[in-house]
Scaffold this motif. Structure first.
Motif, PDB file in Angstrom:
ATOM      1  N   ASP A  31       5.998   7.279   0.516  1.00 54.80           N
ATOM      2  CA  ASP A  31       6.065   6.468   1.727  1.00 54.80           C
ATOM      3  C   ASP A  31       5.105   5.301   1.536  1.00 54.80           C
ATOM      4  O   ASP A  31       3.910   5.519   1.365  1.00 54.80           O
ATOM      5  CB  ASP A  31       5.665   7.310   2.924  1.00 54.80           C
ATOM      6  CG  ASP A  31       5.730   6.508   4.209  1.00 54.80           C
ATOM      7  OD1 ASP A  31       4.694   5.970   4.612  1.00 54.80           O
ATOM      8  OD2 ASP A  31       6.826   6.422   4.783  1.00 54.80           O
ATOM      9  N   LEU A  32       5.638   4.078   1.548  1.00 54.25           N
ATOM     10  CA  LEU A  32       4.773   2.939   1.274  1.00 54.25           C
ATOM     11  C   LEU A  32       5.030   1.793   2.239  1.00 54.25           C
ATOM     12  O   LEU A  32       6.024   1.777   2.955  1.00 54.25           O
ATOM     13  CB  LEU A  32       4.957   2.486  -0.183  1.00 54.25           C
ATOM     14  CG  LEU A  32       6.341   2.064  -0.645  1.00 54.25           C
ATOM     15  CD1 LEU A  32       6.631   0.620  -0.296  1.00 54.25           C
ATOM     16  CD2 LEU A  32       6.477   2.256  -2.149  1.00 54.25           C
ATOM     17  N   SER A  33       4.103   0.870   2.217  1.00 53.04           N
ATOM     18  CA  SER A  33       4.217  -0.320   3.051  1.00 53.04           C
ATOM     19  C   SER A  33       4.481  -1.531   2.160  1.00 53.04           C
ATOM     20  O   SER A  33       3.805  -1.714   1.146  1.00 53.04           O
ATOM     21  CB  SER A  33       2.936  -0.530   3.857  1.00 53.04           C
ATOM     22  OG  SER A  33       2.744   0.535   4.764  1.00 53.04           O
TER      23      SER A  33
ATOM     24  N   ASN B 182       1.236   5.123   1.291  1.00 55.15           N
ATOM     25  CA  ASN B 182       0.765   6.045   2.324  1.00 55.15           C
ATOM     26  C   ASN B 182       0.838   7.473   1.777  1.00 55.15           C
ATOM     27  O   ASN B 182       0.169   7.791   0.817  1.00 55.15           O
ATOM     28  CB  ASN B 182       1.579   5.836   3.596  1.00 55.15           C
ATOM     29  CG  ASN B 182       1.580   4.369   4.006  1.00 55.15           C
ATOM     30  OD1 ASN B 182       0.542   3.732   4.081  1.00 55.15           O
ATOM     31  ND2 ASN B 182       2.756   3.823   4.234  1.00 55.15           N
TER      32      ASN B 182
ATOM     33  N   ASN C 230       4.456  -4.609   3.583  1.00 58.40           N
ATOM     34  CA  ASN C 230       3.528  -5.566   4.201  1.00 58.40           C
ATOM     35  C   ASN C 230       2.966  -4.880   5.438  1.00 58.40           C
ATOM     36  O   ASN C 230       3.116  -3.675   5.603  1.00 58.40           O
ATOM     37  CB  ASN C 230       4.226  -6.882   4.532  1.00 58.40           C
ATOM     38  CG  ASN C 230       5.509  -6.672   5.310  1.00 58.40           C
ATOM     39  OD1 ASN C 230       5.510  -5.953   6.304  1.00 58.40           O
ATOM     40  ND2 ASN C 230       6.600  -7.264   4.852  1.00 58.40           N
ATOM     41  N   TYR C 231       2.336  -5.665   6.334  1.00 59.52           N
ATOM     42  CA  TYR C 231       1.740  -5.040   7.520  1.00 59.52           C
ATOM     43  C   TYR C 231       2.789  -4.469   8.458  1.00 59.52           C
ATOM     44  O   TYR C 231       2.486  -3.621   9.294  1.00 59.52           O
ATOM     45  CB  TYR C 231       0.879  -6.056   8.260  1.00 59.52           C
ATOM     46  CG  TYR C 231      -0.436  -6.344   7.580  1.00 59.52           C
ATOM     47  CD1 TYR C 231      -0.679  -7.576   6.980  1.00 59.52           C
ATOM     48  CD2 TYR C 231      -1.441  -5.383   7.533  1.00 59.52           C
ATOM     49  CE1 TYR C 231      -1.881  -7.835   6.352  1.00 59.52           C
ATOM     50  CE2 TYR C 231      -2.645  -5.631   6.903  1.00 59.52           C
ATOM     51  CZ  TYR C 231      -2.861  -6.864   6.316  1.00 59.52           C
ATOM     52  OH  TYR C 231      -4.052  -7.115   5.693  1.00 59.52           O
ATOM     53  N   ASN C 232       4.041  -4.929   8.345  1.00 62.96           N
ATOM     54  CA  ASN C 232       5.061  -4.558   9.322  1.00 62.96           C
ATOM     55  C   ASN C 232       6.187  -3.691   8.773  1.00 62.96           C
ATOM     56  O   ASN C 232       6.917  -3.084   9.547  1.00 62.96           O
ATOM     57  CB  ASN C 232       5.687  -5.820   9.928  1.00 62.96           C
ATOM     58  CG  ASN C 232       4.669  -6.689  10.614  1.00 62.96           C
ATOM     59  OD1 ASN C 232       3.858  -6.206  11.389  1.00 62.96           O
ATOM     60  ND2 ASN C 232       4.701  -7.984  10.324  1.00 62.96           N
ATOM     61  N   GLN C 233       6.364  -3.662   7.471  1.00 59.82           N
ATOM     62  CA  GLN C 233       7.499  -2.963   6.896  1.00 59.82           C
ATOM     63  C   GLN C 233       7.053  -1.737   6.112  1.00 59.82           C
ATOM     64  O   GLN C 233       6.225  -1.846   5.204  1.00 59.82           O
ATOM     65  CB  GLN C 233       8.296  -3.882   5.970  1.00 59.82           C
ATOM     66  CG  GLN C 233       9.041  -4.978   6.684  1.00 59.82           C
ATOM     67  CD  GLN C 233       9.829  -5.828   5.712  1.00 59.82           C
ATOM     68  OE1 GLN C 233       9.275  -6.523   4.859  1.00 59.82           O
ATOM     69  NE2 GLN C 233      11.136  -5.751   5.830  1.00 59.82           N
ATOM     70  N   ARG C 234       7.661  -0.608   6.444  1.00 60.62           N
ATOM     71  CA  ARG C 234       7.352   0.662   5.794  1.00 60.62           C
ATOM     72  C   ARG C 234       8.652   1.232   5.241  1.00 60.62           C
ATOM     73  O   ARG C 234       9.683   1.200   5.902  1.00 60.62           O
ATOM     74  CB  ARG C 234       6.728   1.614   6.812  1.00 60.62           C
ATOM     75  CG  ARG C 234       6.028   2.793   6.237  1.00 60.62           C
ATOM     76  CD  ARG C 234       5.059   3.366   7.268  1.00 60.62           C
ATOM     77  NE  ARG C 234       4.480   4.624   6.829  1.00 60.62           N
ATOM     78  CZ  ARG C 234       3.449   5.206   7.409  1.00 60.62           C
ATOM     79  NH1 ARG C 234       2.874   4.633   8.460  1.00 60.62           N
ATOM     80  NH2 ARG C 234       2.979   6.355   6.962  1.00 60.62           N
ATOM     81  N   ARG C 235       8.597   1.727   4.024  1.00 54.90           N
ATOM     82  CA  ARG C 235       9.792   2.253   3.382  1.00 54.90           C
ATOM     83  C   ARG C 235       9.494   3.600   2.721  1.00 54.90           C
ATOM     84  O   ARG C 235       8.357   3.895   2.356  1.00 54.90           O
ATOM     85  CB  ARG C 235      10.304   1.286   2.327  1.00 54.90           C
ATOM     86  CG  ARG C 235      10.793  -0.040   2.871  1.00 54.90           C
ATOM     87  CD  ARG C 235      12.117   0.081   3.581  1.00 54.90           C
ATOM     88  NE  ARG C 235      12.629  -1.249   3.961  1.00 54.90           N
ATOM     89  CZ  ARG C 235      12.391  -1.817   5.117  1.00 54.90           C
ATOM     90  NH1 ARG C 235      11.625  -1.197   6.019  1.00 54.90           N
ATOM     91  NH2 ARG C 235      12.893  -3.004   5.387  1.00 54.90           N
ATOM     92  N   ASN C 236      10.567   4.364   2.502  1.00 55.69           N
ATOM     93  CA  ASN C 236      10.474   5.668   1.849  1.00 55.69           C
ATOM     94  C   ASN C 236      11.369   5.661   0.619  1.00 55.69           C
ATOM     95  O   ASN C 236      12.532   5.261   0.708  1.00 55.69           O
ATOM     96  CB  ASN C 236      10.904   6.754   2.832  1.00 55.69           C
ATOM     97  CG  ASN C 236      10.607   8.137   2.330  1.00 55.69           C
ATOM     98  OD1 ASN C 236      11.405   8.744   1.629  1.00 55.69           O
ATOM     99  ND2 ASN C 236       9.436   8.653   2.676  1.00 55.69           N
TER     100      ASN C 236
ATOM    101  N   SER D 161       0.848  -1.193   0.000  1.00 60.40           N
ATOM    102  CA  SER D 161       0.000   0.000   0.000  1.00 60.40           C
ATOM    103  C   SER D 161       0.881   1.240   0.000  1.00 60.40           C
ATOM    104  O   SER D 161       2.021   1.200   0.450  1.00 60.40           O
ATOM    105  CB  SER D 161      -0.931   0.030   1.214  1.00 60.40           C
ATOM    106  OG  SER D 161      -0.181   0.150   2.412  1.00 60.40           O
TER     107      SER D 161
END
Length: 120
Positions: A98-100, A32, A102-108, A30
């Motif tokens: 800014d994206l995910s 953000n 998975n449910y636990n990992q977020r990256r820019n 997803s």
């Protein structure tokens, strides 16, 4: 691996318009917030506009009423419509997402930059 590809930068006369696009590809769970920054030689990168996943937008004062940020979630793409361009808008424009993963990992991630030049 996620990649961002920017397009739309060009040379334009003052008062003209340009539309920048930044498309994200790869495995994306997803997206953000999405944003556009700009930078000129010798200066810090400046935040120009942001848009949340709910569609809320914010702009730096110098572009309010002239620039519009939008997003197409189906295409994982963010746009920057720039109208009434001024020579002081000349810069390299970068998208930031800014994206995910998975449910636990977020990256820019940053785009490669696209040059916008406004002649007087």
């Amino acid at each position: 691996q996620v990649q961002l590809v920017e397009s739309g930068g060009d040379l334009v006369q003052a008062g003209g318009s340009l539309r920048l696009a930044c498309a994200a590809s790869g495995y994306i769970f997803s997206i953000n917030a999405m944003a556009w920054y700009r930078q000129t030689l010798g200066k810090q990168r400046e935040l120009v506009a942001t848009i949340t996943n709910g569609g809320t937008t914010n702009y730096v004062d110098s572009v309010k009423g002239r620039f519009t940020i939008s997003r197409d979630n189906a295409k994982n793409t963010v746009y920057l419509q720039m109208n009434s361009l001024k020579p002081e808008d000349t810069a390299v424009y970068y998208c930031n997402i800014d994206l995910s993963l998975n449910y636990n990992q977020r990256r820019n991630y940053w785009g490669q930059g696209t040059q916008v030049t406004v002649s007087s």
